[in-house]
Design a protein around this motif. Sequence first.
Motif, PDB file in Angstrom:
ATOM      1  N   ARG A  17       6.437  19.770   7.418  1.00  0.00           N
ATOM      2  CA  ARG A  17       5.861  18.975   6.329  1.00  0.00           C
ATOM      3  C   ARG A  17       6.510  17.590   6.256  1.00  0.00           C
ATOM      4  NH1 ARG A  17       3.114  21.592   1.904  1.00  0.00           N
ATOM      5  NH2 ARG A  17       2.951  23.845   2.158  1.00  0.00           N
ATOM      6  N   ALA A  18       7.834  17.547   6.429  1.00  0.00           N
ATOM      7  CA  ALA A  18       8.539  16.262   6.348  1.00  0.00           C
ATOM      8  C   ALA A  18       8.120  15.352   7.500  1.00  0.00           C
ATOM      9  CB  ALA A  18      10.045  16.486   6.356  1.00  0.00           C
ATOM     10  N   GLN A  19       7.997  15.937   8.694  1.00  0.00           N
ATOM     11  CA  GLN A  19       7.597  15.127   9.843  1.00  0.00           C
ATOM     12  C   GLN A  19       6.160  14.609   9.667  1.00  0.00           C
ATOM     13  OE1 GLN A  19       9.786  14.403  12.654  1.00  0.00           O
ATOM     14  NE2 GLN A  19       8.226  12.807  12.711  1.00  0.00           N
ATOM     15  N   ALA A  20       5.303  15.462   9.136  1.00  0.00           N
ATOM     16  CA  ALA A  20       3.912  15.056   8.908  1.00  0.00           C
ATOM     17  C   ALA A  20       3.850  13.910   7.896  1.00  0.00           C
ATOM     18  CB  ALA A  20       3.090  16.242   8.410  1.00  0.00           C
ATOM     19  N   ALA A  21       4.644  14.026   6.842  1.00  0.00           N
ATOM     20  CA  ALA A  21       4.659  12.981   5.819  1.00  0.00           C
ATOM     21  C   ALA A  21       5.141  11.662   6.414  1.00  0.00           C
ATOM     22  CB  ALA A  21       5.555  13.405   4.662  1.00  0.00           C
ATOM     23  N   LEU A  22       6.195  11.758   7.190  1.00  0.00           N
ATOM     24  CA  LEU A  22       6.764  10.563   7.818  1.00  0.00           C
ATOM     25  C   LEU A  22       5.723   9.905   8.741  1.00  0.00           C
ATOM     26  CD1 LEU A  22       9.531   9.174   7.836  1.00  0.00           C
ATOM     27  CD2 LEU A  22      10.166  10.626   9.764  1.00  0.00           C
ATOM     28  N   ASN A  23       5.054  10.741   9.529  1.00  0.00           N
ATOM     29  CA  ASN A  23       4.027  10.209  10.442  1.00  0.00           C
ATOM     30  C   ASN A  23       2.885   9.550   9.668  1.00  0.00           C
ATOM     31  OD1 ASN A  23       5.619  11.344  12.400  1.00  0.00           O
ATOM     32  ND2 ASN A  23       4.239  13.056  12.839  1.00  0.00           N
TER      33      ASN A  23
ATOM     34  N   LYS B   4       0.822  -1.212   0.000  1.00  0.00           N
ATOM     35  CA  LYS B   4       0.000   0.000   0.000  1.00  0.00           C
ATOM     36  C   LYS B   4       0.860   1.269   0.000  1.00  0.00           C
ATOM     37  CE  LYS B   4      -4.220  -1.557   2.262  1.00  0.00           C
ATOM     38  NZ  LYS B   4      -4.923  -1.524   3.561  1.00  0.00           N
ATOM     39  N   LEU B   5       2.082   1.151   0.494  1.00  0.00           N
ATOM     40  CA  LEU B   5       2.943   2.343   0.543  1.00  0.00           C
ATOM     41  C   LEU B   5       3.012   3.029  -0.816  1.00  0.00           C
ATOM     42  CD1 LEU B   5       5.117   4.154   1.976  1.00  0.00           C
ATOM     43  CD2 LEU B   5       6.826   2.535   1.128  1.00  0.00           C
ATOM     44  N   VAL B   6       3.275   2.247  -1.869  1.00  0.00           N
ATOM     45  CA  VAL B   6       3.581   2.854  -3.167  1.00  0.00           C
ATOM     46  C   VAL B   6       2.346   3.417  -3.871  1.00  0.00           C
ATOM     47  CG1 VAL B   6       5.680   1.533  -3.561  1.00  0.00           C
ATOM     48  CG2 VAL B   6       3.485   0.608  -4.335  1.00  0.00           C
ATOM     49  N   GLU B   7       1.166   2.997  -3.453  1.00  0.00           N
ATOM     50  CA  GLU B   7      -0.038   3.521  -4.107  1.00  0.00           C
ATOM     51  C   GLU B   7      -0.540   4.803  -3.451  1.00  0.00           C
ATOM     52  OE1 GLU B   7      -2.172  -0.100  -3.276  1.00  0.00           O
ATOM     53  OE2 GLU B   7      -3.697   0.941  -2.109  1.00  0.00           O
ATOM     54  N   GLN B   8       0.077   5.204  -2.335  1.00  0.00           N
ATOM     55  CA  GLN B   8      -0.387   6.412  -1.641  1.00  0.00           C
ATOM     56  C   GLN B   8      -0.278   7.629  -2.561  1.00  0.00           C
ATOM     57  OE1 GLN B   8      -1.967   6.195   1.307  1.00  0.00           O
ATOM     58  NE2 GLN B   8      -1.624   4.027   0.851  1.00  0.00           N
ATOM     59  N   PRO B   9      -1.248   8.526  -2.488  1.00  0.00           N
ATOM     60  CA  PRO B   9      -1.225   9.704  -3.367  1.00  0.00           C
ATOM     61  C   PRO B   9       0.029  10.549  -3.149  1.00  0.00           C
ATOM     62  CG  PRO B   9      -3.331   9.524  -2.199  1.00  0.00           C
ATOM     63  CD  PRO B   9      -2.421   8.501  -1.610  1.00  0.00           C
ATOM     64  N   ASN B  10       0.380  11.327  -4.167  1.00  0.00           N
ATOM     65  CA  ASN B  10       1.609  12.120  -4.109  1.00  0.00           C
ATOM     66  C   ASN B  10       1.624  13.133  -2.976  1.00  0.00           C
ATOM     67  OD1 ASN B  10       2.852  10.860  -6.246  1.00  0.00           O
ATOM     68  ND2 ASN B  10       2.045  12.291  -7.768  1.00  0.00           N
ATOM     69  N   GLY B  11       0.478  13.715  -2.653  1.00  0.00           N
ATOM     70  CA  GLY B  11       0.446  14.737  -1.601  1.00  0.00           C
ATOM     71  C   GLY B  11       1.355  15.899  -1.948  1.00  0.00           C
ATOM     72  N   ASP B  12       1.960  16.516  -0.917  1.00  0.00           N
ATOM     73  CA  ASP B  12       2.926  17.578  -1.219  1.00  0.00           C
ATOM     74  C   ASP B  12       4.285  16.915  -1.503  1.00  0.00           C
ATOM     75  OD1 ASP B  12       3.923  16.812   1.238  1.00  0.00           O
ATOM     76  OD2 ASP B  12       3.540  18.721   2.241  1.00  0.00           O
ATOM     77  N   TYR B  13       5.288  17.750  -1.800  1.00  0.00           N
ATOM     78  CA  TYR B  13       6.564  17.168  -2.205  1.00  0.00           C
ATOM     79  C   TYR B  13       7.207  16.376  -1.053  1.00  0.00           C
ATOM     80  CZ  TYR B  13      10.228  16.603  -5.619  1.00  0.00           C
ATOM     81  OH  TYR B  13      11.068  16.059  -6.542  1.00  0.00           O
ATOM     82  N   ALA B  14       6.910  16.765   0.184  1.00  0.00           N
ATOM     83  CA  ALA B  14       7.449  16.019   1.331  1.00  0.00           C
ATOM     84  C   ALA B  14       6.877  14.601   1.357  1.00  0.00           C
ATOM     85  CB  ALA B  14       7.121  16.758   2.625  1.00  0.00           C
TER      86      ALA B  14
END
Lengths: 252, 264
Positions: free
Chosen positions: A158-164, A85-95
């Motif tokens: 943004r990076a921390q949010a993406a990671l979470n 499922k990781l790879v199908e996640q939408p692009n979101g922001d660049y982070a």
Amino acid sequence: MMSNEALFTYTLRLADDLLILSHRLGEWCGHGPVLEEDIALTNRALDHIGEARNLLTYAGELEGKGRTEDALAYLRNERQFVNTKLVEQPNGDYAHTICRSFLYDAYHLPLAEAMLKSSDAQLAAIAGKAVKEAQYHLRHSSDWLIRFGDGTEESHQRAQAALNDLWTFTGDLFAQDEVHQAMVKAGVAPDLSKIKAAFDATVDKVLSEATLKRPADGFMASGGRQGKHGEQLGFILAEMQYLQRAYPGATW
Amino acid sequence: MLPEGNWISRAPSLKRKAILLAKVQDEAGHGLYLYSAAETLGTSREQTIDDLLSGKAKYSSIFNYPTLTWADIGAVGWLVDGAAIMNQVMLCRTSYGPYARAMVRICKEESFHQRQGYEIMAVLAKGTPGQKEMAQDALNRWWWPSLMMFGPTDANSPHSAESMKWKIKRQSNDELRQTFIDRTVQQAEVIGLTIPDPDLKWNEATQHYEWGTIDWAEFNNVVAGNGPCNKERLVARNKAHNDGAWVREAAMAHAAKKAERKAA
């Protein structure tokens, strides 16, 4: 005992991760934050599709029913895809895009390195080509994650949010079900606990430099390897497969 | 990148997808070469991009047409890149060195692009009736805009005389257009597609094709900003630029921090 069917399924899993990630990265084309990154992302998408093609062609041969790379990519349905499922996640922001690739790259590189010693000569050969690309991919995503984490306050957040957000999808990368166990037994695939150790080391090193906090291993989303995806996969396939479905049997 | 990027996610085979990804990447690279060439004249890349985003600088009008079907990806490679090459080959000998040197590299890749576009069309033209119809429709829509890419007729080209005087341009718009038509008409015949021009005919005396009248009102309209996609192309580029602002800021901030630590 290893069956050809298990090897087919395992090869498809490797291929589908790359095919779907490539699709997501290709969505950035023309919309990147800076021209160099537009090039980098299409370059990565191209590397992923190249490896996916080799794997899908091989999967078709293993299956022995005459399915080509295109038949496997374009004519399977949602429940027959076995990417994480990781790879199908939408692009979101660049982070989110960078973080998704980083988590995949930190798994893909040690996996490709281990696959060099696979008892399956074809998978070992495919890994031989992929490993050089995977080194570059990990460098690219790590560099950006570090820039974001140790950049501005906004980029750090943004990076921390993406990671979470994405951490919950990392568990499935290392799940060892019956198919995988059969592959390990036959010497085809590595024990994923070893890959996990390399993944952990990379993640810890990069996150430390990025001054980002590693999320706790809470609930881990799974199901992709069994074809149980998020709703977004159907839309990816609807878009990707449309011409092959609209013009059955045509040559392109 | 936008008209062709539009079809990456829907490319009809993995081979086509890979080729298209590689091609669009080349095009972005050409952008980089030329921004660098422009920098040698004293304008930073940021300034050049700002001028593009504000609408002050012009880009080729052809990119204001939409890529409606997969065959358009073939038509863009075959006709748009084919027309661009005519100009670019000439520009390899332009009097401004940085521009000429960039063009040498660009031409090598563009010639591959043109062939891949033609090959897409050739495959469609000998495919199912539906595929052939798609190819012909794309040719119908892209033919005239491609001819317009060479710019106004020599008699009506305001900058031509000066460009020729400085040897920036080495051949006139009409000369290049003629060469393009002569070559492309034959290529269309080979794959069984019809050029959408009832007035097209071979002139034995001049050994060139004669063609119908270009709709210059359409050309002027698209240049003035009223083409089918002018607005959405600039909206997309502005959005990408604005959404990416924090990314560029982060990269600069991190580079500054690193430099500071190194100095300390």
